[in-house]
Enzyme design. Sequence first.
Site, PDB file in Angstrom:
ATOM      1  N   THR A 141       0.893  -1.098  -0.041  1.00  0.00           N
ATOM      2  CA  THR A 141       0.037   0.107   0.127  1.00  0.00           C
ATOM      3  C   THR A 141       1.010   1.107  -0.070  1.00  0.00           C
ATOM      4  O   THR A 141       1.646   1.157   0.633  1.00  0.00           O
ATOM      5  CB  THR A 141      -0.871   0.124   1.236  1.00  0.00           C
ATOM      6  OG1 THR A 141      -1.689   1.219   1.281  1.00  0.00           O
ATOM      7  CG2 THR A 141      -0.362  -0.032   2.565  1.00  0.00           C
ATOM      8  N   ASP A 143      -0.147   3.888   1.188  1.00  0.00           N
ATOM      9  CA  ASP A 143      -0.578   4.583   2.260  1.00  0.00           C
ATOM     10  C   ASP A 143       0.454   4.409   3.542  1.00  0.00           C
ATOM     11  O   ASP A 143       0.230   5.026   4.366  1.00  0.00           O
ATOM     12  CB  ASP A 143      -1.972   4.429   2.783  1.00  0.00           C
ATOM     13  CG  ASP A 143      -3.071   4.685   1.686  1.00  0.00           C
ATOM     14  OD1 ASP A 143      -2.649   5.935   1.058  1.00  0.00           O
ATOM     15  OD2 ASP A 143      -3.932   3.901   1.155  1.00  0.00           O
ATOM     16  N   GLY A 190      -4.127  10.195   0.968  1.00  0.00           N
ATOM     17  CA  GLY A 190      -4.046   9.831   2.518  1.00  0.00           C
ATOM     18  C   GLY A 190      -5.129  10.201   3.200  1.00  0.00           C
ATOM     19  O   GLY A 190      -5.511  11.164   3.260  1.00  0.00           O
ATOM     20  N   ARG A 191      -6.187   8.997   3.340  1.00  0.00           N
ATOM     21  CA  ARG A 191      -7.532   9.126   4.113  1.00  0.00           C
ATOM     22  C   ARG A 191      -7.308   9.392   5.654  1.00  0.00           C
ATOM     23  O   ARG A 191      -7.975  10.510   6.057  1.00  0.00           O
ATOM     24  CB  ARG A 191      -8.217   7.908   3.767  1.00  0.00           C
ATOM     25  CG  ARG A 191      -9.562   7.924   4.632  1.00  0.00           C
ATOM     26  CD  ARG A 191     -10.232   6.632   4.361  1.00  0.00           C
ATOM     27  NE  ARG A 191     -10.323   6.298   2.839  1.00  0.00           N
ATOM     28  CZ  ARG A 191     -11.224   6.815   1.868  1.00  0.00           C
ATOM     29  NH1 ARG A 191     -12.100   7.682   2.393  1.00  0.00           N
ATOM     30  NH2 ARG A 191     -11.186   6.413   0.718  1.00  0.00           N
ATOM     31  N   GLU A 246      -5.666  14.380   1.419  1.00  0.00           N
ATOM     32  CA  GLU A 246      -7.077  14.377   0.919  1.00  0.00           C
ATOM     33  C   GLU A 246      -7.997  14.508   1.986  1.00  0.00           C
ATOM     34  O   GLU A 246      -9.192  14.777   1.930  1.00  0.00           O
ATOM     35  CB  GLU A 246      -7.207  13.475  -0.224  1.00  0.00           C
ATOM     36  CG  GLU A 246      -7.006  11.853   0.341  1.00  0.00           C
ATOM     37  CD  GLU A 246      -7.012  10.814  -0.715  1.00  0.00           C
ATOM     38  OE1 GLU A 246      -7.452  11.270  -1.651  1.00  0.00           O
ATOM     39  OE2 GLU A 246      -6.970   9.693  -0.401  1.00  0.00           O
ATOM     40  N   GLN A 302       0.693   9.421  -8.251  1.00  0.00           N
ATOM     41  CA  GLN A 302       1.478   9.028  -7.494  1.00  0.00           C
ATOM     42  C   GLN A 302       1.834   7.543  -6.916  1.00  0.00           C
ATOM     43  O   GLN A 302       2.627   7.415  -6.556  1.00  0.00           O
ATOM     44  CB  GLN A 302       1.388   9.832  -5.935  1.00  0.00           C
ATOM     45  CG  GLN A 302      -0.298   9.639  -5.677  1.00  0.00           C
ATOM     46  CD  GLN A 302      -0.915  10.703  -4.738  1.00  0.00           C
ATOM     47  OE1 GLN A 302      -0.169  11.194  -3.801  1.00  0.00           O
ATOM     48  NE2 GLN A 302      -1.911  11.150  -5.175  1.00  0.00           N
ATOM     49  N   ARG A 303       0.747   6.824  -7.778  1.00  0.00           N
ATOM     50  CA  ARG A 303       0.824   5.308  -7.386  1.00  0.00           C
ATOM     51  C   ARG A 303       1.187   4.509  -8.672  1.00  0.00           C
ATOM     52  O   ARG A 303       1.169   3.340  -8.878  1.00  0.00           O
ATOM     53  CB  ARG A 303      -0.435   4.875  -6.810  1.00  0.00           C
ATOM     54  CG  ARG A 303      -1.450   4.654  -7.765  1.00  0.00           C
ATOM     55  CD  ARG A 303      -2.714   4.247  -7.109  1.00  0.00           C
ATOM     56  NE  ARG A 303      -3.982   4.061  -7.878  1.00  0.00           N
ATOM     57  CZ  ARG A 303      -5.314   3.876  -7.767  1.00  0.00           C
ATOM     58  NH1 ARG A 303      -5.582   4.027  -6.598  1.00  0.00           N
ATOM     59  NH2 ARG A 303      -6.130   3.402  -8.616  1.00  0.00           N
TER      60      ARG A 303
END
Length: 415
Positions: A141, A143, A190-191, A246, A302-303
Site C-alpha cells: 500500500t 498509504d 491519504g485518508r 485528501e 503518485q501510485r
Amino acid sequence: MKGNVIVGQSGGPTAAINSSLAGVYRTAKDRGAKKVYGMLHGIQGLMQEKYIDLSDHIKTELDAELLKRTPAAFLGSCRYKLPAIHEDQSVYEKIFAILDKLDIEAFIYIGGNDSMDTIKKLSDYAIITGHPTRFVGCPKTIDNDLALTDHTPGFGSAAKYIGTSMKEIIRDSFCLEYSKGLVSIVEIMGRNAGWLTGACALAAGEDCEGPDMIYLPELPFDIAEFGRRVRELLEKKPSVVVAVSEGIRTADGKYVCELGNSVDFVDAFGHKQLSGTASYLASYIAGEIGCKTRAIELSTLQRSASHCSSRVDILEAYQVGGAAVKAADEGDSGKMVVLQRLSDDPYQCGTEVKDVHKIANDEKLVPREWVTEDGTYVTGEFISYVRPLIQGDVSPVMVDGIPRHLYTPKELSQR
C-alpha cells in the site's frame, strides 16, 4: 512444495505491486510448485473462476524484469469485502471448492488493510473446517498504514515521486510573479494517515526550501487559521506552496473536501471517495485574499509512476513476495509478511511474519511527535524514517523512447 500456489492482487495499485508478484512466482517455482495461478481481479474474480497460469505469461527472465517495472496490478484488482463466516458460509464453500479443484497448497494475497481482512477470514474458515490450504498476506500500500510492519512496499516509490513532483512544482511556482502573489495547494492521497503527504518534505534541500506548510489528516484542520498563515506568508514571499492530505478534516470530523461538494461514492469497505480538497482550499484562499491560486491533485500519478520508482522499494517488494511463499511452504497460515528495519546507516531491513489478526482493519498513523507542534510540518525524525526508502533508481526498459511494460493478460483486458 508439493501442490500449487495461487496469488491475487487487491486494493489500490502501486509502482511496486508487480515486483511482489514476480517474487511470489519465482520463489514458488524454485520451491517446486507445479503451477502458480494468478487470480484475475482478486478474490472477486476467483469466485467467478477467473484465473490464469502465470507460466503462460512469465516465460523468460526478461518477462520477470519487465513485470517488476510495470505499474498497476498486472492481474487486476478488486475491493471486495468477504462477509463474516457466520453470515454466509456459502461464499466460503464456493471459494474452497475452487481451491480444491486447483489443488492449491498456498494462497498468497498482495494488498493492504482490506486485503488482510480477506486473509484473516479465509484462514479462519480453513481452521474451522480443517482445510489444508495455507493463507499468507503480502503487504502492499502506498498509504504505508499497515500495522506491525516498519513500512509497506509501494510507499517508497510513491514517496520518491511525491518528493520529486513537489520540488518541480515549487520550482515552477517561482517562474511568474503576480501582484497579489500565487498560492499553490497540492493534494496528496491519504485518508486517515499522512505518510504520503509528509513525504513532500523530501523536496527540501540545498537547492529547494521545500513546501511552506504540510497538513496531515492525523490532526484537526482549522480553515480560518490556515487562511491567516497563508496571508502571513504572502507578506514575506511572492509564492506559497502547501501540501494537504485528501483526508484532512475539521475539528467536528467533516472532511474538508465535503465542504465544497458532497461525497457520493462509498466502496465495499465503507470508504468515501475523497477528492476536491485542494480545489476547495484554493477557492477559499482566492476569495479571502484575492490572490491567484492553483489546485494540483496528483491523484493516481503518485501510485503509477514506475519511471520514478525506488530501487529499495522494488527490491523489498520482490523480497516480501518470496517471503510469503516461503512462510506458506513452511507451514504458516493466517500470517502477513512484515518488514523489520535493522539499521538506518547503513540501511538494512529483513522480513518476518506476524499474525494477520493483529494487522487486519487496523491503521498505523504518523506519530504525533513526528509532526511539528503547530501541526504545519513534519519533523526531522519523519524525514530520517522515509529517506532510506526512496534510494536508488530502477531504469525502465525503453522502446522507441517510451517505457515497455509486460502485457496485461488477454483474459483480463477482455473482461
